[in-house]
Every structure is written in structure tokens, then in C-alpha cells.
Design an enzyme around this catalytic site. Structure first.
Site, PDB file in Angstrom:
ATOM      1  N   HIS A 190       3.819   8.065  -5.366  1.00 37.47           N
ATOM      2  CA  HIS A 190       3.147   8.867  -6.398  1.00 37.47           C
ATOM      3  C   HIS A 190       3.578  10.317  -6.203  1.00 37.47           C
ATOM      4  CE1 HIS A 190       0.364  10.477  -3.388  1.00 37.47           C
ATOM      5  NE2 HIS A 190       0.111   9.234  -3.008  1.00 37.47           N
ATOM      6  N   SER A 229       0.498   5.917   1.767  1.00 33.24           N
ATOM      7  CA  SER A 229       1.190   5.902   0.470  1.00 33.24           C
ATOM      8  C   SER A 229       2.691   5.918   0.673  1.00 33.24           C
ATOM      9  CB  SER A 229       0.777   7.119  -0.371  1.00 33.24           C
ATOM     10  OG  SER A 229      -0.596   7.074  -0.684  1.00 33.24           O
ATOM     11  N   ASP A 267      -4.581  -8.454   6.820  1.00 32.25           N
ATOM     12  CA  ASP A 267      -4.249  -8.479   8.235  1.00 32.25           C
ATOM     13  C   ASP A 267      -5.446  -7.995   9.065  1.00 32.25           C
ATOM     14  OD1 ASP A 267      -3.034  -7.305  10.840  1.00 32.25           O
ATOM     15  OD2 ASP A 267      -1.380  -8.440   9.963  1.00 32.25           O
TER      16      ASP A 267
END
Length: 380
Positions: free
Chosen positions: A199, A336, A321
Site C-alpha cells: 500500500h 505490510s 499458524d
């Protein structure tokens, strides 16, 4: 009795037809008109419940056996990239100076300057730093001429500054740079291009995309993790390593930051998936929770978001997980850009966390990131 039953049946049938038409139109509007596929390879894929079937020189979408619309196929060389997953430091200097806030009753507020505006010239001088704005305002006690960018438009304003004990001011708080830590997604060896973050780098106060003038990435190290919990996003705590420049940033876009590395990263190349090849189901991510070396963790791709196929929220993912959940509580800030792997292919990158449920978040398609690079790494 018959008339009543007929009315109920007719009403139910009309409702069913209306709902089906609404679903049909939603799929028709959201599904892309152009599909990329690998040269000289068998073509297949789907988007959510819509199945792609090859037909003549193109393909068509079907809901079951019901055709929705046709799409053109663009045959491409399948890119191969080296996956990242390691943390990196981000330093960006803005093209112009972003307005963070405007004081009440100040000259800037009265002139119409708003938070998120980008000031590019003051009294005829180009400005790219806070100090350059301050110096340019001092040039005239009677009038300040400002040229700024707002969204995609350029505006020119003139107003008188205020005199604050001999110093001229316009009453706006500004910022000329941004820095932080994210995750490197991929590096393409042939071109030297890298992509990361998934992003844009945005201003922490205004939320606006920082207009890029120049920037660089550096090595970084993670030393701690703040666990995420419902209503509060966690965070990877890291430090930028001194004298460790890795490359330059040339683009700051809604789907990530891109540029070139000064030296490559180690690892085997992995084929990238096209959008329609991504499936709901099991996958993994590469991310770093301690130090500089990434590890692989299991996730689930829960949904393909038809309304954002080309954006940073194209997939809904969930961390499965147990080790990752124990350490982080789910997706946290700093993750991110963590690359996602499915069926041996690079399929996307983590982009956002759902604050009300940090085990879940959004991801961008690998194809979208590769298309966003300058020069388009998916070129035929």
C-alpha cells in the site's frame, strides 16, 4: 385459496428473479474485461464463484453453466521474482510540503488552505522543506502567494501573513518527509526492480499519500513485537540499520512502493500467479518477527474481493499458524508487504489488518503489484 397460493408463488418467483438479476449484474460489473495468462500454457482460473472458460480467442465467465460476460486474454511471459519477507526502512522526501493542520482564525485558514493540501511554491520560490516555506514567507510582510496541489488540481492563493513578534507566519503546520518500517515483497533480478509494503506511504496525520520527490530504503532489524488484540492493532518494533542503503524509491502508489535495489537479495526465483489463478484455501506468508531473517507461516485465503481486484484489499486472509498467533496475535503493523505463496507461486502481499479481528486482514494480488511497477513487469 388458489388465488392466494398463486400470489405467494408469483411473489416468491419475482423475488428470486430480482435477487438473481442483482447477483448477475454485480458479477458482470465487477469481473475484469481483460485477463492475463501465460504464453504457450493451458489456461484456467476463476474469480470467487465465477469460473473462467476459454472460448475462441478469448474467454467467458460462467456462474455454473450460465454465461455472464466475455473477456479478452492477454498472453504474457510469466514473471519470476525473488521473494522478500525481510524488514526494511523507508525514507521519503515529499514533492512539495504537506499541510498537516491549519490553525483556527489563521491567515492560511481564512485563505482556504486545508489539511492534506501540498504546498509547492511560496512567493515565487519552489519549496520542498519546512524551512524553505518559513524563509519564503519572510519575503513579503504584506502578501503571501501560495501555489498548492489539492487532489489532482493546482490552486493559487494570495493573502497577508500575520506578524508574530517580528516573524511572519501563515498559521499552517506542515511536514516534508516520512519514515517507517515495512516488509520487502519481491525483487525482479532482470530489471533490478523491487516492490514492497503493498500500500502507499501515507501521512500519519492526514492519511493522504505522501507525494514522492525522492526516497530510499535501508536494511532494518526487528527487536520486539507488540501483540495485536481486538480494537487495537499490534506492531513490529524495529530499528533502521545505519549505513545500510539498499536502493532508491521511484514510486509511491496505492498498491506499494517500488524502485531499484543497489544489490540483489539472495534466494531462488519463484513464478508469479495471475489473478484468476489465486484460490481460496491454504497458503503461507514470509515475514520477520525477530532480527532480519524471514520465516514461513500458514494462512488461509478466505475470500477474493470482486470489488477491489486491482487494489490493496483484493483478498481477505486469516492467520492460522499457531506460532505466529502466539507471538503477534495476528497481523500487525510492519508486516505490510509480507509475500504470500500458494501452490509454489507468489500470489500477493499482506496489506492491512482488520482492527476488530487482528487474525484477519487484506492482501493485494501479485499481478497488481507487478503491473504497478514502472515499465510493467507483466509486459508481453
Amino acid at each position: 385459496m388458489f388465488k392466494k397460493s398463486f400470489k405467494i408463488f408469483s411473489g416468491s418467483a419475482a423475488l428470486f428473479v430480482a435477487l438473481y438479476a442483482a447477483v448477475f449484474m454485480c458479477f458482470y460489473a465487477a469481473l475484469p474485461c481483460n485477463i492475463s495468462a501465460e504464453k504457450n500454457a493451458e489456461f484456467s482460473g476463476s474469480f470467487s464463484a465465477a469460473t473462467l472458460k476459454q472460448s475462441g480467442g478469448g474467454c467467458a465467465y460462467f456462474l455454473g453453466n450460465v454465461p455472464i460476460k466475455r473477456a479478452d486474454i492477454s498472453y504474457q511471459n510469466r514473471p519470476r521474482v525473488v521473494l522478500g519477507g525481510m524488514p526494511f526502512g523507508i525514507k521519503i522526501r515529499s514533492d512539495g510540503v504537506m499541510v498537516i493542520s491549519v490553525e483556527e482564525k489563521s491567515p492560511a485558514r481564512k485563505a482556504g488552505i486545508k489539511s492534506g493540501d501540498v504546498i509547492v511554491r511560496v512567493n515565487g520560490r519552489e519549496v520542498s522543506t519546512n524551512s524553505e516555506i518559513a524563509d519564503a514567507v519572510q519575503l513579503s510582510a504584506s502578501r503571501t502567494d501560495v501555489i498548492l496541489r489539492r487532489n489532482d488540481s493546482e490552486m493559487s492563493l494570495s493573502f497577508a501573513p500575520e506578524n508574530d513578534f517580528g516573524t511572519l507566519k501563515i498559521g499552517a503546520w506542515v511536514r516534508d518527509s516520512a519514515a517507517g518500517i515495512g516488509t520487502l515483497t519481491f525483487w525482479e533480478p532482470e530489471s533490478g526492480v523491487f516492490g514492497g509494503l503493498g500500500h502507499s506511504v501515507s501521512d500519519v496525520t492526514t492519511g493522504g499519500v505522501v507525494p514522492l520527490k525522492e526516497g530510499e530504503i535501508t536494511a532494518a532489524r526487528i527487536y520486539d513485537v507488540v501483540r495485536g488484540r481486538e480494537g487495537s492493532a499490534g506492531e513490529l518494533c524495529g530499528v533502521i540499520l545505519p549505513e545500510s542503503d539498499m536502493g532508491v524509491i521511484t514510486e509511491n502508489t496505492s498498491t506499494g512502493i517500488y524502485g531499484t535495489l543497489s544489490c540483489g537479495i539472495a534466494g531462488e526465483t519463484v513464478p508469479a500467479a495471475f489473478r484468476q489463478e489465486v484460490q481460496t484455501g491454504a497458503a503461507t506468508i514470509l515475514t520477520t518477527l525477530d532480527g532480519c531473517e524471514p520465516e514461513e507461516y500458514s494462512i488461509e485465503i478466505e475470500r477474493i474481493n470482486l470489488l477491489d481486484l486491482n487494489g490493496s484489499k483484493a483478498m481477505v486472509i486469516r492467520i492460522t499458524d499457531s506460532g505466529l498467533l502466539e507471538k503477534t496475535g495476528g497481523i500487525v503493523r510492519g508486516m505490510s508487504g509480507s509475500p504470500i505463496i500458494q501452490n509454489g507461486r507468489f500470489v500477493g502481499a499482506v496489506t492491512h489488518v482488520l482492527v476488530n479481528d487482528p487474525t484477519r486482514g487484506y492482501a493485494v494480488f501479485a499481478e497488481t503489484m507487478l503491473e504497478s511497477c514502472s515499465g510493467d513487469l507483466l509486459a508481453a
